[in-house]
Design a protein around this motif. Structure first.
Motif, PDB file in Angstrom:
ATOM      1  N   THR A 180       0.806  -1.168   0.070  1.00 51.50           N
ATOM      2  CA  THR A 180      -0.043   0.194   0.083  1.00 51.50           C
ATOM      3  C   THR A 180       0.849   1.318  -0.042  1.00 51.50           C
ATOM      4  N   LEU A 181       1.945   1.301   0.833  1.00 53.37           N
ATOM      5  CA  LEU A 181       2.631   2.499   0.953  1.00 53.37           C
ATOM      6  C   LEU A 181       4.199   2.426   0.037  1.00 53.37           C
ATOM      7  N   LYS A 182       4.094   1.373  -0.421  1.00 57.94           N
ATOM      8  CA  LYS A 182       5.386   0.964  -1.536  1.00 57.94           C
ATOM      9  C   LYS A 182       6.657   1.535  -1.097  1.00 57.94           C
ATOM     10  N   VAL A 183       6.730   0.858   0.360  1.00 61.40           N
ATOM     11  CA  VAL A 183       8.319   1.005   1.007  1.00 61.40           C
ATOM     12  C   VAL A 183       8.358  -0.137   1.562  1.00 61.40           C
ATOM     13  N   PRO A 184       9.612  -0.563   2.106  1.00 60.30           N
ATOM     14  CA  PRO A 184       9.882  -1.600   2.940  1.00 60.30           C
ATOM     15  C   PRO A 184       9.188  -1.348   4.414  1.00 60.30           C
ATOM     16  N   ALA A 185       8.823  -2.516   5.059  1.00 63.76           N
ATOM     17  CA  ALA A 185       8.226  -2.339   6.506  1.00 63.76           C
ATOM     18  C   ALA A 185       8.845  -3.200   7.369  1.00 63.76           C
ATOM     19  N   ASP A 186       8.859  -3.149   8.641  1.00 54.52           N
ATOM     20  CA  ASP A 186       9.419  -3.865   9.585  1.00 54.52           C
ATOM     21  C   ASP A 186       8.742  -3.614  11.016  1.00 54.52           C
ATOM     22  N   VAL A 187       8.806  -4.443  11.919  1.00 52.09           N
ATOM     23  CA  VAL A 187       8.240  -4.378  13.132  1.00 52.09           C
ATOM     24  C   VAL A 187       9.225  -3.907  14.015  1.00 52.09           C
ATOM     25  N   GLY A 188       8.702  -3.403  15.538  1.00 56.12           N
ATOM     26  CA  GLY A 188       9.407  -3.137  16.620  1.00 56.12           C
ATOM     27  C   GLY A 188       8.773  -2.341  17.588  1.00 56.12           C
ATOM     28  N   THR A 189       9.609  -1.852  18.504  1.00 55.29           N
ATOM     29  CA  THR A 189       8.737  -1.073  19.562  1.00 55.29           C
ATOM     30  C   THR A 189       9.740   0.270  19.819  1.00 55.29           C
ATOM     31  N   ILE A 190       9.446   1.056  20.812  1.00 57.41           N
ATOM     32  CA  ILE A 190       9.767   2.379  20.974  1.00 57.41           C
ATOM     33  C   ILE A 190       9.588   2.678  22.446  1.00 57.41           C
ATOM     34  N   ASN A 191      10.445   3.803  22.981  1.00 57.70           N
ATOM     35  CA  ASN A 191      10.337   3.967  24.087  1.00 57.70           C
ATOM     36  C   ASN A 191      10.333   3.114  25.296  1.00 57.70           C
ATOM     37  N   HIS A 192      11.445   2.219  25.076  1.00 57.60           N
ATOM     38  CA  HIS A 192      11.619   0.892  26.013  1.00 57.60           C
ATOM     39  C   HIS A 192      10.469   0.170  26.098  1.00 57.60           C
ATOM     40  N   GLY A 193      10.101  -0.215  25.111  1.00 55.24           N
ATOM     41  CA  GLY A 193       9.101  -1.567  24.809  1.00 55.24           C
ATOM     42  C   GLY A 193       7.665  -1.039  24.599  1.00 55.24           C
ATOM     43  N   THR A 194       7.274   0.339  24.310  1.00 57.79           N
ATOM     44  CA  THR A 194       5.969   0.715  23.759  1.00 57.79           C
ATOM     45  C   THR A 194       5.842   0.314  22.479  1.00 57.79           C
ATOM     46  N   THR A 195       4.454  -0.038  22.373  1.00 50.86           N
ATOM     47  CA  THR A 195       4.224  -0.833  20.961  1.00 50.86           C
ATOM     48  C   THR A 195       3.428   0.360  20.303  1.00 50.86           C
ATOM     49  N   MET A 196       2.828   1.634  20.673  1.00 45.60           N
ATOM     50  CA  MET A 196       2.173   2.549  20.246  1.00 45.60           C
ATOM     51  C   MET A 196       3.247   3.405  19.544  1.00 45.60           C
ATOM     52  N   ILE A 197       3.772   2.920  18.373  1.00 40.38           N
ATOM     53  CA  ILE A 197       4.828   3.595  17.658  1.00 40.38           C
ATOM     54  C   ILE A 197       4.495   5.015  17.096  1.00 40.38           C
ATOM     55  N   GLY A 198       3.444   5.152  16.699  1.00 41.98           N
ATOM     56  CA  GLY A 198       3.024   6.530  16.129  1.00 41.98           C
ATOM     57  C   GLY A 198       2.629   7.472  17.026  1.00 41.98           C
ATOM     58  N   ALA A 199       2.410   7.011  18.342  1.00 43.97           N
ATOM     59  CA  ALA A 199       2.281   8.008  19.542  1.00 43.97           C
ATOM     60  C   ALA A 199       3.488   8.407  20.011  1.00 43.97           C
ATOM     61  N   CYS A 200       4.640   7.903  19.928  1.00 41.56           N
ATOM     62  CA  CYS A 200       5.772   8.075  20.747  1.00 41.56           C
ATOM     63  C   CYS A 200       6.822   8.492  19.713  1.00 41.56           C
ATOM     64  N   SER A 201       6.484   8.647  18.337  1.00 40.80           N
ATOM     65  CA  SER A 201       7.636   9.132  17.343  1.00 40.80           C
ATOM     66  C   SER A 201       6.941  10.116  16.409  1.00 40.80           C
ATOM     67  N   ILE A 202       7.871  11.004  15.661  1.00 35.21           N
ATOM     68  CA  ILE A 202       7.532  11.748  14.481  1.00 35.21           C
ATOM     69  C   ILE A 202       8.635  11.594  13.478  1.00 35.21           C
ATOM     70  N   ALA A 203       8.255  11.219  12.117  1.00 33.60           N
ATOM     71  CA  ALA A 203       9.277  11.272  11.176  1.00 33.60           C
ATOM     72  C   ALA A 203       8.973  11.499   9.631  1.00 33.60           C
ATOM     73  N   ASN A 204      10.191  11.847   9.203  1.00 32.12           N
ATOM     74  CA  ASN A 204       9.798  11.831   7.788  1.00 32.12           C
ATOM     75  C   ASN A 204      11.213  11.362   6.810  1.00 32.12           C
ATOM     76  N   SER A 205      11.344  11.888   5.551  1.00 36.52           N
ATOM     77  CA  SER A 205      12.456  10.952   4.975  1.00 36.52           C
ATOM     78  C   SER A 205      13.884  11.476   5.315  1.00 36.52           C
ATOM     79  N   ASN A 206      13.872  12.683   6.152  1.00 39.68           N
ATOM     80  CA  ASN A 206      14.982  13.027   6.614  1.00 39.68           C
ATOM     81  C   ASN A 206      15.514  12.564   8.098  1.00 39.68           C
ATOM     82  N   GLY A 207      14.705  12.213   8.806  1.00 38.40           N
ATOM     83  CA  GLY A 207      14.866  11.626  10.023  1.00 38.40           C
ATOM     84  C   GLY A 207      13.688  11.426  10.773  1.00 38.40           C
ATOM     85  N   ALA A 208      14.040  11.046  12.089  1.00 37.73           N
ATOM     86  CA  ALA A 208      12.970  10.695  13.026  1.00 37.73           C
ATOM     87  C   ALA A 208      13.476  11.246  14.615  1.00 37.73           C
TER      88      ALA A 208
END
Length: 220
Positions: free
Chosen positions: A171-199
């Motif tokens: 759908t998004l036409k890019v590679p995808a992978d799984v992981g966690t954030i903020n020491h085990g948090t699964t709500m990736i979108g809530a704890c990050s912001i990102a674009n092609s330049n960085g995160a």
């Protein structure tokens, strides 16, 4: 580039901040320090804004290089302010207000919650100028909360099924992978912001998590 920080002590930076390839919306109460970090890491122009009178810009809006979709409860003066800042604004024709939780998008496609109507799907396609598909991530309808997408890659909730991961890639036409954030948090979108330049990720994100994020989002 990837950097760890909180929003004035709050790890839920993706709840309050909405970003595209060139622009970011931050709350009025955000510090000058976080504004400077966003400008440096994401290489965007930063605007202070509210949506529906709220500072939850990351929940109440989502966009890409072509447009930004906002809560149906946005105020007219807020639309005018966003348009003056250069945003192409589209109001979601739904009862749902948390559009950032229900839409995962980049410049190549959008995955939206099955909760959204056909009318909303049509508006999202028009606003973002991409093909839109409906689906879940790890069984969750809140696809924008449990993933972060850029034009280089996507990081998904660690319990996303293989079929879901492959569907996101298609759908998004890019590679995808799984992981966690903020020491085990699964709500990736809530704890990050990102674009092609960085995160920018929450402060307690561990070294191994950073390595996974860098690889998934294409920063290596």
């Amino acid at each position: 580039m990837i950097k760890r920080t909180n929003l004035d002590g709050n790890p839920n930076i993706g709840v309050y901040i909405s970003v595209t390839e060139t622009q970011a919306l931050i709350p009025f109460h955000a510090s000058t320090k976080i504004e400077e970090i966003i400008e440096e890491v994401l290489e965007v122009e930063v605007f202070r804004a509210t949506i529906a009178g709220s500072s939850l810009n990351g929940i109440l809006s989502v966009g890409n290089s072509n447009g930004i979709i906002v809560s149906p409860y946005i105020l007219e003066r807020e639309i005018e302010s966003l348009e003056k800042a250069g945003f192409e604004v589209f109001v979601l024709p739904e009862k749902f207000t948390a559009v950032g939780n229900l839409i995962l998008a980049n410049d190549y496609g959008a995955l939206i919650s099955p909760l959204l109507s056909d009318e909303s799907m049509e508006l999202i396609e028009k606003a973002l100028e991409v093909k839109v598909e409906q689906g879940t991530i790890a069984g969750f309808n809140i696809v924008g909360s449990v993933a972060t997408a850029t034009n280089k890659g996507v990081l998904l909730h660690p319990k996303a099924a293989r079929k879901e991961l492959e569907f996101v890639e298609e759908t998004l036409k890019v590679p995808a992978d799984v992981g966690t954030i903020n020491h085990g948090t699964t709500m990736i979108g809530a704890c990050s912001i990102a674009n092609s330049n960085g995160a920018i990720v929450s402060e307690n994100t561990t070294g191994p998590e950073l390595a996974r994020i860098e690889e998934a989002l294409g920063f290596l």
